[in-house]
Design a protein around this motif. Structure first.
Motif, PDB file in Angstrom:
ATOM      1  N   GLU A 245      11.795  16.285  -0.659  1.00 37.60           N
ATOM      2  CA  GLU A 245      10.651  15.939   0.135  1.00 37.60           C
ATOM      3  C   GLU A 245      10.857  14.002   0.321  1.00 37.60           C
ATOM      4  N   ALA A 246      10.605  13.803   1.673  1.00 43.84           N
ATOM      5  CA  ALA A 246      10.706  12.378   1.851  1.00 43.84           C
ATOM      6  C   ALA A 246       9.601  12.079   2.587  1.00 43.84           C
ATOM      7  N   LYS A 247       9.128  10.655   2.303  1.00 47.88           N
ATOM      8  CA  LYS A 247       7.980   9.983   2.847  1.00 47.88           C
ATOM      9  C   LYS A 247       8.557   8.706   3.130  1.00 47.88           C
ATOM     10  N   ALA A 248       8.246   8.000   4.087  1.00 47.56           N
ATOM     11  CA  ALA A 248       8.895   6.588   4.302  1.00 47.56           C
ATOM     12  C   ALA A 248       8.019   5.693   5.319  1.00 47.56           C
ATOM     13  N   LEU A 249       8.180   4.513   5.275  1.00 53.78           N
ATOM     14  CA  LEU A 249       7.453   3.684   5.844  1.00 53.78           C
ATOM     15  C   LEU A 249       8.443   2.825   6.909  1.00 53.78           C
ATOM     16  N   ILE A 250       8.129   2.774   8.152  1.00 51.63           N
ATOM     17  CA  ILE A 250       9.068   1.964   9.089  1.00 51.63           C
ATOM     18  C   ILE A 250       8.737   0.621   8.907  1.00 51.63           C
ATOM     19  N   LEU A 251      10.037  -0.166   8.588  1.00 47.63           N
ATOM     20  CA  LEU A 251       9.937  -1.457   8.470  1.00 47.63           C
ATOM     21  C   LEU A 251      10.310  -2.277   9.516  1.00 47.63           C
ATOM     22  N   ASP A 252      11.303  -1.689  10.391  1.00 44.57           N
ATOM     23  CA  ASP A 252      11.779  -2.485  11.607  1.00 44.57           C
ATOM     24  C   ASP A 252      12.392  -1.406  12.694  1.00 44.57           C
ATOM     25  N   GLY A 253      12.323  -1.594  13.713  1.00 44.22           N
ATOM     26  CA  GLY A 253      13.126  -0.668  14.707  1.00 44.22           C
ATOM     27  C   GLY A 253      12.521   0.743  15.097  1.00 44.22           C
ATOM     28  N   GLU A 254      12.862   1.598  15.564  1.00 43.67           N
ATOM     29  CA  GLU A 254      12.270   2.876  15.839  1.00 43.67           C
ATOM     30  C   GLU A 254      13.142   4.141  15.448  1.00 43.67           C
ATOM     31  N   LEU A 255      12.284   5.234  15.068  1.00 50.10           N
ATOM     32  CA  LEU A 255      12.971   6.191  14.692  1.00 50.10           C
ATOM     33  C   LEU A 255      11.993   7.322  15.541  1.00 50.10           C
ATOM     34  N   HIS A 256      13.007   8.544  16.105  1.00 54.67           N
ATOM     35  CA  HIS A 256      12.361   9.667  16.661  1.00 54.67           C
ATOM     36  C   HIS A 256      12.623  10.946  15.753  1.00 54.67           C
TER      37      HIS A 256
ATOM     38  N   ALA B  79       0.831  -1.165  -0.122  1.00 53.59           N
ATOM     39  CA  ALA B  79       0.043  -0.094  -0.145  1.00 53.59           C
ATOM     40  C   ALA B  79       0.910   1.289  -0.137  1.00 53.59           C
ATOM     41  N   PHE B  80       1.877   1.314   0.706  1.00 53.35           N
ATOM     42  CA  PHE B  80       2.767   2.623   0.937  1.00 53.35           C
ATOM     43  C   PHE B  80       3.348   2.749  -0.495  1.00 53.35           C
ATOM     44  N   THR B  81       4.006   1.554  -1.148  1.00 55.29           N
ATOM     45  CA  THR B  81       4.578   1.527  -2.677  1.00 55.29           C
ATOM     46  C   THR B  81       3.665   2.177  -3.466  1.00 55.29           C
ATOM     47  N   GLU B  82       2.380   1.793  -3.499  1.00 53.27           N
ATOM     48  CA  GLU B  82       1.257   2.209  -4.188  1.00 53.27           C
ATOM     49  C   GLU B  82       1.059   3.805  -4.025  1.00 53.27           C
ATOM     50  N   SER B  83       1.077   4.069  -2.869  1.00 53.09           N
ATOM     51  CA  SER B  83       0.913   5.594  -2.367  1.00 53.09           C
ATOM     52  C   SER B  83       2.110   6.389  -3.105  1.00 53.09           C
ATOM     53  N   LEU B  84       3.245   5.958  -2.769  1.00 52.85           N
ATOM     54  CA  LEU B  84       4.551   6.620  -3.473  1.00 52.85           C
ATOM     55  C   LEU B  84       4.219   7.047  -5.019  1.00 52.85           C
ATOM     56  N   THR B  85       4.075   6.052  -5.474  1.00 52.16           N
ATOM     57  CA  THR B  85       3.691   5.990  -7.089  1.00 52.16           C
ATOM     58  C   THR B  85       2.687   7.061  -7.456  1.00 52.16           C
ATOM     59  N   LYS B  86       1.677   6.833  -6.674  1.00 48.71           N
ATOM     60  CA  LYS B  86       0.523   7.923  -7.089  1.00 48.71           C
ATOM     61  C   LYS B  86       0.871   9.240  -6.756  1.00 48.71           C
ATOM     62  N   ASP B  87       2.050   9.595  -5.702  1.00 49.51           N
ATOM     63  CA  ASP B  87       2.076  10.689  -5.452  1.00 49.51           C
ATOM     64  C   ASP B  87       3.578  11.340  -6.418  1.00 49.51           C
ATOM     65  N   GLY B  88       3.728  10.611  -7.311  1.00 49.05           N
ATOM     66  CA  GLY B  88       5.175  10.937  -8.238  1.00 49.05           C
ATOM     67  C   GLY B  88       6.230  10.543  -7.588  1.00 49.05           C
ATOM     68  N   PHE B  89       6.516   9.863  -6.518  1.00 48.59           N
ATOM     69  CA  PHE B  89       7.895   9.376  -6.219  1.00 48.59           C
ATOM     70  C   PHE B  89       8.523   8.446  -7.017  1.00 48.59           C
ATOM     71  N   PRO B  90       9.820   8.550  -7.044  1.00 45.28           N
ATOM     72  CA  PRO B  90      10.352   7.538  -7.889  1.00 45.28           C
ATOM     73  C   PRO B  90      10.644   6.411  -6.896  1.00 45.28           C
ATOM     74  N   GLU B  91      11.263   5.084  -7.633  1.00 41.78           N
ATOM     75  CA  GLU B  91      11.348   4.069  -6.797  1.00 41.78           C
ATOM     76  C   GLU B  91      11.890   4.246  -5.378  1.00 41.78           C
ATOM     77  N   PRO B  92      11.324   3.590  -4.451  1.00 37.35           N
ATOM     78  CA  PRO B  92      11.985   3.742  -3.035  1.00 37.35           C
ATOM     79  C   PRO B  92      13.196   3.008  -2.680  1.00 37.35           C
ATOM     80  N   VAL B  93      13.820   3.407  -1.689  1.00 37.71           N
ATOM     81  CA  VAL B  93      15.233   2.951  -1.298  1.00 37.71           C
ATOM     82  C   VAL B  93      15.104   2.296  -0.002  1.00 37.71           C
ATOM     83  N   ILE B  94      15.610   1.543   0.511  1.00 42.70           N
ATOM     84  CA  ILE B  94      15.765   0.945   1.766  1.00 42.70           C
ATOM     85  C   ILE B  94      16.851   1.543   2.807  1.00 42.70           C
TER      86      ILE B  94
END
Length: 88
Positions: free
Chosen positions: A37-48, A5-20
């Motif tokens: 501009e950055a949009k990211a999905l947390i896969l593992d761990g924590e980010l503050h 769902a996240f990857t689909e939303s990036l495509t709809k918003d005009g972002f190129p291929e995401p990176v890990i």
């Protein structure tokens, strides 16, 4: 949000291929900004992420969005963090 769902939303918003992106445990970055501009999905761990006086905690399944040139600092949890990031 799940990865598909996240990857689909990036495509709809005009972002190129995401990176890990992976960051080390208990590390931090002082205040900085990105020219993109950055949009990211947390896969593992924590980010503050701190913007001004407000700090938010992101865990797996959470999405963060930073506009270009938004000053912020980052702190990573005891197991570090891995996220899937779109940048434009």
């Amino acid at each position: 949000m799940d990865r598909n769902a996240f990857t689909e939303s990036l495509t709809k918003d005009g972002f190129p291929e995401p990176v890990i992106v992976t960051r080390e445990a208990n590390a931090a970055m002082d205040v900085h900004e990105h020219p993109f501009e950055a949009k990211a999905l947390i896969l593992d761990g924590e980010l503050h992420i701190r913007i001004g006086a407000e700090e938010r905690l992101y865990r797996p399944g959470d999405v963060f969005h930073l506009p270009a040139h938004q000053a912020h600092s980052e702190r990573y949890g005891p197991n570090g963090v891995t996220y899937l990031a779109g940048r434009k």
